[in-house]
Design a protein around this motif. Structure first.
Motif, PDB file in Angstrom:
ATOM      1  N   VAL A 109      23.675 -37.921  -8.313  1.00  0.00           N
ATOM      2  CA  VAL A 109      22.967 -37.855  -6.939  1.00  0.00           C
ATOM      3  C   VAL A 109      21.471 -38.435  -6.896  1.00  0.00           C
ATOM      4  N   TYR A 110      20.801 -38.244  -7.955  1.00  0.00           N
ATOM      5  CA  TYR A 110      19.581 -38.849  -8.151  1.00  0.00           C
ATOM      6  C   TYR A 110      19.683 -40.477  -8.350  1.00  0.00           C
ATOM      7  N   ASP A 111      20.655 -40.607  -9.373  1.00  0.00           N
ATOM      8  CA  ASP A 111      20.997 -42.080  -9.632  1.00  0.00           C
ATOM      9  C   ASP A 111      21.611 -42.896  -8.393  1.00  0.00           C
ATOM     10  N   ALA A 112      22.490 -42.197  -7.641  1.00  0.00           N
ATOM     11  CA  ALA A 112      23.120 -43.090  -6.426  1.00  0.00           C
ATOM     12  C   ALA A 112      21.917 -43.064  -5.374  1.00  0.00           C
ATOM     13  N   ILE A 113      20.994 -42.255  -5.197  1.00  0.00           N
ATOM     14  CA  ILE A 113      20.035 -42.523  -4.092  1.00  0.00           C
ATOM     15  C   ILE A 113      19.122 -43.558  -4.541  1.00  0.00           C
ATOM     16  N   THR A 114      18.673 -43.617  -6.047  1.00  0.00           N
ATOM     17  CA  THR A 114      17.757 -44.411  -6.291  1.00  0.00           C
ATOM     18  C   THR A 114      18.574 -45.904  -6.298  1.00  0.00           C
ATOM     19  N   VAL A 115      19.872 -45.972  -6.635  1.00  0.00           N
ATOM     20  CA  VAL A 115      20.158 -47.285  -6.729  1.00  0.00           C
ATOM     21  C   VAL A 115      20.399 -47.954  -5.216  1.00  0.00           C
ATOM     22  N   CYS A 116      20.812 -47.019  -4.318  1.00  0.00           N
ATOM     23  CA  CYS A 116      20.936 -47.176  -3.006  1.00  0.00           C
ATOM     24  C   CYS A 116      19.442 -47.763  -2.438  1.00  0.00           C
ATOM     25  N   SER A 117      18.449 -47.047  -2.551  1.00  0.00           N
ATOM     26  CA  SER A 117      17.342 -47.371  -1.975  1.00  0.00           C
ATOM     27  C   SER A 117      16.502 -48.551  -2.702  1.00  0.00           C
ATOM     28  N   LEU A 118      17.015 -48.874  -3.805  1.00  0.00           N
ATOM     29  CA  LEU A 118      16.471 -50.266  -4.521  1.00  0.00           C
ATOM     30  C   LEU A 118      16.950 -51.248  -4.262  1.00  0.00           C
ATOM     31  N   PHE A 119      18.287 -51.048  -3.721  1.00  0.00           N
ATOM     32  CA  PHE A 119      19.073 -52.354  -2.951  1.00  0.00           C
ATOM     33  C   PHE A 119      18.510 -52.487  -1.668  1.00  0.00           C
ATOM     34  N   ASN A 120      18.248 -51.420  -0.857  1.00  0.00           N
ATOM     35  CA  ASN A 120      17.392 -51.579   0.209  1.00  0.00           C
ATOM     36  C   ASN A 120      16.332 -52.260   0.135  1.00  0.00           C
ATOM     37  N   PHE A 121      15.335 -52.128  -0.696  1.00  0.00           N
ATOM     38  CA  PHE A 121      14.071 -52.445  -0.953  1.00  0.00           C
ATOM     39  C   PHE A 121      14.059 -54.091  -1.290  1.00  0.00           C
ATOM     40  N   TYR A 122      15.155 -54.317  -2.444  1.00  0.00           N
ATOM     41  CA  TYR A 122      15.217 -55.672  -2.745  1.00  0.00           C
ATOM     42  C   TYR A 122      15.804 -56.533  -1.552  1.00  0.00           C
ATOM     43  N   ASN A 123      16.669 -56.190  -0.657  1.00  0.00           N
ATOM     44  CA  ASN A 123      17.096 -56.817   0.412  1.00  0.00           C
ATOM     45  C   ASN A 123      16.111 -57.059   1.418  1.00  0.00           C
ATOM     46  N   ARG A 124      15.381 -56.095   1.656  1.00  0.00           N
ATOM     47  CA  ARG A 124      14.149 -56.461   2.766  1.00  0.00           C
ATOM     48  C   ARG A 124      13.351 -57.388   2.017  1.00  0.00           C
ATOM     49  N   TRP A 125      13.011 -57.279   0.807  1.00  0.00           N
ATOM     50  CA  TRP A 125      11.937 -58.092   0.155  1.00  0.00           C
ATOM     51  C   TRP A 125      12.336 -59.550   0.216  1.00  0.00           C
ATOM     52  N   ASN A 126      13.638 -59.638  -0.140  1.00  0.00           N
ATOM     53  CA  ASN A 126      14.394 -60.857  -0.117  1.00  0.00           C
ATOM     54  C   ASN A 126      14.113 -61.617   1.448  1.00  0.00           C
TER      55      ASN A 126
END
Length: 110
Positions: free
Chosen positions: A59-76
């Protein structure tokens, strides 16, 4: 799902009828809530994912990966980064499939 484009397409089109285990369906529903309503995640949401067979670490890993991709998409988006040609994504996919994100281990020199 790695390497099964039909299955990925089925999940994206209709999670309820996609040919995946129920545990994955529960996890994907949870991640959809993480994406759309993260501020509304409750203990019950996490417990439902764990009841489907996922560990605390998963669950921790899933939340982390999901959150990081959200961050990267917004940053890009904010930085004006645009899509690459299809060939670049294909090369990247091949590399990731062969060695993952970490890459090959460095040669040991003595």
């Amino acid at each position: 799902m790695l390497g099964d484009e039909d299955k990925v397409r089925a999940v994206l089109e209709d999670l309820d009828t996609a040919p995946i285990p129920e545990a994955e369906r529960v996890l994907f529903r949870f991640l959809e809530k993480v994406n759309r309503e993260s501020e509304r995640i409750q203990r019950e949401d996490v417990e439902a994912v764990k009841a489907a067979g996922w560990t605390d670490e998963a669950v921790y890993d899933a939340i982390t990966v999901c959150s990081l991709f959200n961050f990267y998409n917004r940053w890009n988006d904010a930085m004006g980064v645009r899509e690459h040609p299809v060939e670049v994504y294909q090369r990247s996919a091949e590399r990731l499939a062969q060695v993952g994100y970490a890459g090959p281990p460095a040669d040991k020199k003595e």
